[in-house]
Scaffold this motif. Structure first.
Motif, PDB file in Angstrom:
ATOM      1  N   MET A   1       0.845  -1.191   0.000  1.00  0.00           N
ATOM      2  CA  MET A   1       0.000   0.000   0.000  1.00  0.00           C
ATOM      3  C   MET A   1       0.884   1.246   0.000  1.00  0.00           C
ATOM      4  O   MET A   1       1.918   1.275   0.643  1.00  0.00           O
ATOM      5  N   ASN A   2       0.429   2.268  -0.706  1.00  0.00           N
ATOM      6  CA  ASN A   2       1.106   3.559  -0.688  1.00  0.00           C
ATOM      7  C   ASN A   2       0.595   4.322   0.531  1.00  0.00           C
ATOM      8  O   ASN A   2      -0.463   4.904   0.490  1.00  0.00           O
ATOM      9  N   LYS A   3       1.357   4.286   1.605  1.00  0.00           N
ATOM     10  CA  LYS A   3       0.899   4.966   2.816  1.00  0.00           C
ATOM     11  C   LYS A   3       0.985   6.476   2.618  1.00  0.00           C
ATOM     12  O   LYS A   3      -0.004   7.142   2.459  1.00  0.00           O
ATOM     13  N   ASN A   4       2.179   7.011   2.631  1.00  0.00           N
ATOM     14  CA  ASN A   4       2.331   8.435   2.393  1.00  0.00           C
ATOM     15  C   ASN A   4       3.181   8.612   1.145  1.00  0.00           C
ATOM     16  O   ASN A   4       4.332   8.213   1.110  1.00  0.00           O
ATOM     17  N   LEU A   5       2.598   9.213   0.124  1.00  0.00           N
ATOM     18  CA  LEU A   5       3.281   9.343  -1.149  1.00  0.00           C
ATOM     19  C   LEU A   5       4.398  10.382  -1.126  1.00  0.00           C
ATOM     20  O   LEU A   5       5.204  10.443  -2.032  1.00  0.00           O
ATOM     21  N   LEU A   6       4.435  11.209  -0.074  1.00  0.00           N
ATOM     22  CA  LEU A   6       5.433  12.276  -0.033  1.00  0.00           C
ATOM     23  C   LEU A   6       6.620  11.982   0.866  1.00  0.00           C
ATOM     24  O   LEU A   6       7.674  12.563   0.702  1.00  0.00           O
ATOM     25  N   GLU A   7       6.452  11.101   1.837  1.00  0.00           N
ATOM     26  CA  GLU A   7       7.555  10.815   2.759  1.00  0.00           C
ATOM     27  C   GLU A   7       8.321   9.598   2.258  1.00  0.00           C
ATOM     28  O   GLU A   7       7.864   8.474   2.388  1.00  0.00           O
ATOM     29  N   VAL A   8       9.480   9.863   1.671  1.00  0.00           N
ATOM     30  CA  VAL A   8      10.285   8.798   1.090  1.00  0.00           C
ATOM     31  C   VAL A   8      11.712   8.943   1.585  1.00  0.00           C
ATOM     32  O   VAL A   8      12.274  10.041   1.580  1.00  0.00           O
ATOM     33  N   ASP A   9      12.320   7.842   2.013  1.00  0.00           N
ATOM     34  CA  ASP A   9      13.745   7.830   2.349  1.00  0.00           C
ATOM     35  C   ASP A   9      14.478   7.469   1.060  1.00  0.00           C
ATOM     36  O   ASP A   9      14.549   6.299   0.679  1.00  0.00           O
ATOM     37  N   TRP A  10      14.975   8.493   0.353  1.00  0.00           N
ATOM     38  CA  TRP A  10      15.586   8.271  -0.959  1.00  0.00           C
ATOM     39  C   TRP A  10      16.818   7.399  -0.891  1.00  0.00           C
ATOM     40  O   TRP A  10      17.200   6.805  -1.902  1.00  0.00           O
ATOM     41  N   SER A  11      17.448   7.278   0.288  1.00  0.00           N
ATOM     42  CA  SER A  11      18.632   6.425   0.401  1.00  0.00           C
ATOM     43  C   SER A  11      18.271   4.942   0.260  1.00  0.00           C
ATOM     44  O   SER A  11      19.128   4.108   0.021  1.00  0.00           O
ATOM     45  N   LYS A  12      16.985   4.617   0.398  1.00  0.00           N
ATOM     46  CA  LYS A  12      16.550   3.222   0.282  1.00  0.00           C
ATOM     47  C   LYS A  12      15.960   2.911  -1.094  1.00  0.00           C
ATOM     48  O   LYS A  12      15.501   1.813  -1.349  1.00  0.00           O
ATOM     49  N   ILE A  13      15.955   3.902  -1.978  1.00  0.00           N
ATOM     50  CA  ILE A  13      15.373   3.760  -3.304  1.00  0.00           C
ATOM     51  C   ILE A  13      16.508   3.751  -4.327  1.00  0.00           C
ATOM     52  O   ILE A  13      17.375   4.620  -4.289  1.00  0.00           O
ATOM     53  N   PRO A  14      16.530   2.788  -5.257  1.00  0.00           N
ATOM     54  CA  PRO A  14      17.615   2.777  -6.249  1.00  0.00           C
ATOM     55  C   PRO A  14      17.504   3.962  -7.216  1.00  0.00           C
ATOM     56  O   PRO A  14      16.423   4.250  -7.719  1.00  0.00           O
ATOM     57  N   ALA A  15      18.622   4.623  -7.434  1.00  0.00           N
ATOM     58  CA  ALA A  15      18.657   5.771  -8.350  1.00  0.00           C
ATOM     59  C   ALA A  15      18.754   5.280  -9.786  1.00  0.00           C
ATOM     60  O   ALA A  15      19.437   4.298 -10.063  1.00  0.00           O
ATOM     61  N   PRO A  16      18.076   5.966 -10.701  1.00  0.00           N
ATOM     62  CA  PRO A  16      18.216   5.611 -12.114  1.00  0.00           C
ATOM     63  C   PRO A  16      19.593   6.026 -12.626  1.00  0.00           C
ATOM     64  O   PRO A  16      20.187   6.966 -12.114  1.00  0.00           O
ATOM     65  N   THR A  17      20.086   5.307 -13.615  1.00  0.00           N
ATOM     66  CA  THR A  17      21.359   5.678 -14.231  1.00  0.00           C
ATOM     67  C   THR A  17      21.065   6.309 -15.586  1.00  0.00           C
ATOM     68  O   THR A  17      19.996   6.103 -16.158  1.00  0.00           O
ATOM     69  N   ASP A  18      22.024   7.074 -16.090  1.00  0.00           N
ATOM     70  CA  ASP A  18      21.841   7.689 -17.399  1.00  0.00           C
ATOM     71  C   ASP A  18      22.085   6.627 -18.463  1.00  0.00           C
ATOM     72  O   ASP A  18      23.217   6.254 -18.736  1.00  0.00           O
ATOM     73  N   ASP A  19      20.997   6.137 -19.039  1.00  0.00           N
ATOM     74  CA  ASP A  19      21.077   5.092 -20.065  1.00  0.00           C
ATOM     75  C   ASP A  19      21.205   5.676 -21.466  1.00  0.00           C
ATOM     76  O   ASP A  19      21.138   4.951 -22.458  1.00  0.00           O
ATOM     77  N   GLY A  20      21.366   6.995 -21.558  1.00  0.00           N
ATOM     78  CA  GLY A  20      21.488   7.645 -22.856  1.00  0.00           C
ATOM     79  C   GLY A  20      20.156   7.840 -23.563  1.00  0.00           C
ATOM     80  O   GLY A  20      20.112   8.356 -24.684  1.00  0.00           O
TER      81      GLY A  20
END
Length: 192
Positions: free
Chosen positions: A1-20
């Motif tokens: 479930m999406n509890k709070n859509l605004l409170e995110v710990d970005w350190s636990k989310i994988p960052a996208p890479t520049d795929d060109g």
């Protein structure tokens, strides 16, 4: 479930890479594709005069609703559409005073879905629906396929008189995108 859509710990989310996937966009003319907007208009980005900011995202969630797929947060670049959108909302006045004649959100979600979201989040700008993927395909925007849907990867475009002059891609963390766009606008005033 999406509890709070605004409170995110970005350190636990994988960052996208520049795929060109967005490397070809700078200096590209926007094709004359008309998109339906959440303010009940049709918008043809190629015909807008002045500077336009378009931020694109995969899809916003709804509070209390189940995510599109169980591992949504682990797809690099998937999580953060609502924080990105709210940041553009919160900086809207500054973006306009920094030279943006227009600001739009863009996703492949339906206009009905986007209209509910725009109302719920009190957005001062329209969100464009590319549900038929006309603009996405014409510009060859970078996409991801999730649960049978084609979603635009998160990015922001600066468009001057129908031509892309700057591309923000990849975007991470999403809630910082509006601030990065604002800083760029201030550093690169549109030629009048």
């Amino acid at each position: 479930m999406n509890k709070n859509l605004l409170e995110v710990d970005w350190s636990k989310i994988p960052a996208p890479t520049d795929d060109g996937g967005a490397a070809h966009l700078k200096d590209t003319a926007i094709p004359p594709v008309s998109l339906v907007a959440t303010d009940d208009t049709s918008v043809t980005l190629s015909s807008l005069k002045g500077r336009t900011v378009v931020f694109a995202y995969p899809r916003t969630g709804e509070p209390g609703k189940i995510a599109l797929v169980d591992d949504w947060d682990m797809i690099p670049g998937a999580r953060g559409c609502t924080p990105q959108t709210c940041a553009f909302r919160d900086l809207f006045a500054e973006l306009k005073s920094a030279g943006a004649s227009y600001v739009f959100g863009l996703s492949t979600q339906s206009n009905d879905y986007q209209t509910e979201m725009a109302s719920r989040l009190h957005l001062p700008f329209p969100v464009l629906s590319d549900e038929k993927l006309e603009l996405t395909r014409a510009l060859n925007l970078p996409t991801m396929d999730v649960a049978g849907l084609t979603l635009i990867k998160r990015m922001a475009l600066i468009i001057d008189d129908g031509r892309i002059t700057h591309v923000f891609y990849p975007v991470f963390p999403p809630d910082r995108n509006a601030g990065d766009v604002l800083a760029w606008l201030r550093d690169n005033p549109a030629s009048s």
